[in-house]
Design a protein around this motif. Structure first.
Motif, PDB file in Angstrom:
ATOM      1  N   THR A 213     107.312  21.951  -8.870  1.00 33.90           N
ATOM      2  CA  THR A 213     106.683  23.341  -8.972  1.00 33.90           C
ATOM      3  C   THR A 213     105.287  23.060  -8.469  1.00 33.90           C
ATOM      4  N   ASP A 214     104.715  24.256  -8.190  1.00 36.89           N
ATOM      5  CA  ASP A 214     103.272  24.286  -7.843  1.00 36.89           C
ATOM      6  C   ASP A 214     102.570  23.762  -8.913  1.00 36.89           C
ATOM      7  N   THR A 215     102.690  24.265 -10.459  1.00 36.60           N
ATOM      8  CA  THR A 215     101.933  23.818 -11.239  1.00 36.60           C
ATOM      9  C   THR A 215     102.159  22.399 -11.729  1.00 36.60           C
ATOM     10  N   ALA A 221      97.874  16.310  -8.773  1.00 39.66           N
ATOM     11  CA  ALA A 221      96.880  16.020  -7.983  1.00 39.66           C
ATOM     12  C   ALA A 221      95.428  16.284  -8.685  1.00 39.66           C
ATOM     13  N   ALA A 222      95.450  16.811  -9.995  1.00 39.26           N
ATOM     14  CA  ALA A 222      94.309  16.820 -10.597  1.00 39.26           C
ATOM     15  C   ALA A 222      93.847  15.477 -11.212  1.00 39.26           C
ATOM     16  N   LEU A 223      94.688  14.696 -11.314  1.00 42.75           N
ATOM     17  CA  LEU A 223      94.468  13.203 -12.142  1.00 42.75           C
ATOM     18  C   LEU A 223      93.457  12.345 -11.120  1.00 42.75           C
ATOM     19  N   GLN A 245     110.952  22.318   1.747  1.00 39.69           N
ATOM     20  CA  GLN A 245     109.854  23.241   1.598  1.00 39.69           C
ATOM     21  C   GLN A 245     109.174  22.848   0.090  1.00 39.69           C
ATOM     22  N   TYR A 246     109.888  22.192  -0.754  1.00 40.34           N
ATOM     23  CA  TYR A 246     109.186  21.713  -1.934  1.00 40.34           C
ATOM     24  C   TYR A 246     108.305  20.424  -1.948  1.00 40.34           C
ATOM     25  N   LYS A 253      99.332  19.315  -1.395  1.00 42.27           N
ATOM     26  CA  LYS A 253      98.223  19.115  -2.147  1.00 42.27           C
ATOM     27  C   LYS A 253      97.993  17.651  -2.551  1.00 42.27           C
ATOM     28  N   GLY A 254      98.348  16.738  -1.252  1.00 42.30           N
ATOM     29  CA  GLY A 254      97.667  15.204  -1.253  1.00 42.30           C
ATOM     30  C   GLY A 254      98.514  14.489  -2.213  1.00 42.30           C
ATOM     31  N   ILE A 255      99.826  14.867  -2.538  1.00 46.26           N
ATOM     32  CA  ILE A 255     100.674  13.846  -3.220  1.00 46.26           C
ATOM     33  C   ILE A 255     101.722  12.947  -2.157  1.00 46.26           C
TER      34      ILE A 255
END
Ligand code: SF4
Length: 347
Positions: A213-215, A221-223, A245-246, A253-255
């Motif tokens: 999911t986006d969440t 990504a915020a870690l 797609q997923y 997001k850079g993952i």
């Protein structure tokens, strides 16, 4: 197609998870809805699932195109009567996860096999139960789920071993945990100064891609430390438009993504099938990382390819795919001492 594919909750990962097929009645219903004959009766299935549980998400079931043993999805997920044939050299714990004599399992929730990285096992639950799994003795068994104190002990262990640079979340399947539980674990690890990266091993991108999911992607990504995801695609037919797609959503997001495959008879044991798999992975920005020799786990003889055959297949692939699309072909040693590379010698 089974009856659920028009359900408005189809793209909800929790719905997919809750609707996993784990019993005879559901399997029979899904086969009937697909106009397919069941290859065994209820008694046979009970014999099979009493030694190794069954779990199939509706999404993954719908990837079966032919209800025959030669279908690469069917073969990986539908129980097979051959699982009852156990040879003398097959083991319950083929890579010695549980062998405390070696000291590689200092804690219930932690395996320490290599000096600078550890496996953290936050759950024993999976989204599906793959017929070839090397941890089939324990996956899905709730008694193997760690308690909060087991996780706390694992964090303390990691904190006190400053040579550990990477923590790999595995299981079970860590992405079956809810967002809040994952966030708690990841933030705790993110706060350990000497760790340099975190990795998550998961089959969810393959069997329930709606979990990406986006969440959750934004949380990873915020870690402050990079989180790599290692997916587990075994055949190009698993790389659907939905999976693409997923995964792209998280890649954006850079993952970064890796992939681990298992060499499986009747699934991907040909140069053409592996070429298609590896090239399709590169196309969706997932780096093929490992190709595992099937472990000597009980009841998997019908899925195993010999090392000699595996090496021959890889020899035929040489030059057919770019070097960065070729994974390392590896064997996990049964003494628990980790992987060894399997390689053709050219000079
Ligand atoms: S998802 Fe992974 S751990 Fe779970 S059954 Fe499949 S191979 Fe085993």
């Amino acid at each position: 197609m089974n009856n659920n594919s028009n359900d408005p909750r189809w793209t909800d990962w929790k719905w997919q998870h809750s609707k996993s097929c784990q019993d005879w009645e559901t399997l029979e219903r899904w086969f009937k809805a697909s106009n397919a004959p069941l290859p065994f009766d209820a008694t046979d299935l009970h014999a099979l699932t009493s030694i190794y549980r069954m779990g199939i998400t509706p999404y993954y079931f719908n990837l079966i195109s032919n209800f025959i043993d030669a279908d690469p999805i069917y073969r990986q997920i539908i129980p097979h009567i051959h699982e009852l044939k156990i040879s003398d050299d097959e083991l319950d714990d083929p890579i010695a996860d549980d062998n405390p004599a070696r000291g590689s399992r200092p804690l219930k929730a932690l395996i320490h096999r290599y000096p600078n990285r550890v496996l953290l096992l936050p759950t024993a639950q999976c989204a599906v139960y793959c017929r070839f799994c090397f941890r089939k003795r324990l996956v899905g068994d709730t008694s193997h789920n760690p308690r909060e104190e087991d996780l706390q002990a694992a964090y303390k262990y990691i904190e006190s071993h400053t040579d550990i640079e990477e923590v790999i979340l595995t299981g079970g399947d860590p992405l079956t945990l809810g967002d809040r539980a994952l966030e708690k674990i990841l933030q705790r690890l993110d706060g350990i100064k000497h760790l340099r990266m975190i990795r998550i091993h998961s089959r969810l991108p393959v069997v329930n891609p709606f979990r990406l999911t986006d969440t959750l992607g934004s949380m990873l990504a915020a870690l402050s430390k990079p989180v790599w995801v290692s997916a587990h695609f075994n055949h190009s037919s698993e790389i659907t438009a939905t999976a693409r797609q997923y995964i792209q959503g998280w890649v954006t997001k850079g993952i970064p993504f890796l992939n681990q495959s298992v060499l499986l008879r009747g699934v991907n044991d040909s140069p053409a099938a592996l070429k298609d798999l590896f090239m399709s992975l590169i196309e969706i920005k997932v780096k093929p990382y490992y190709l595992h020799q099937t472990d000597m786990v009980r009841g998997t003889g019908h899925l195993r390819v010999s090392v000699e055959e595996g090496l021959l297949i890889l020899k035929q692939l040489q030059g057919e795919v770019p070097g960065y699309a070729l994974p390392h072909y590896v064997l996990d040693r049964s003494n628990g001492l980790g992987k060894i590379p399997l390689q053709n010698i050219y000079i």
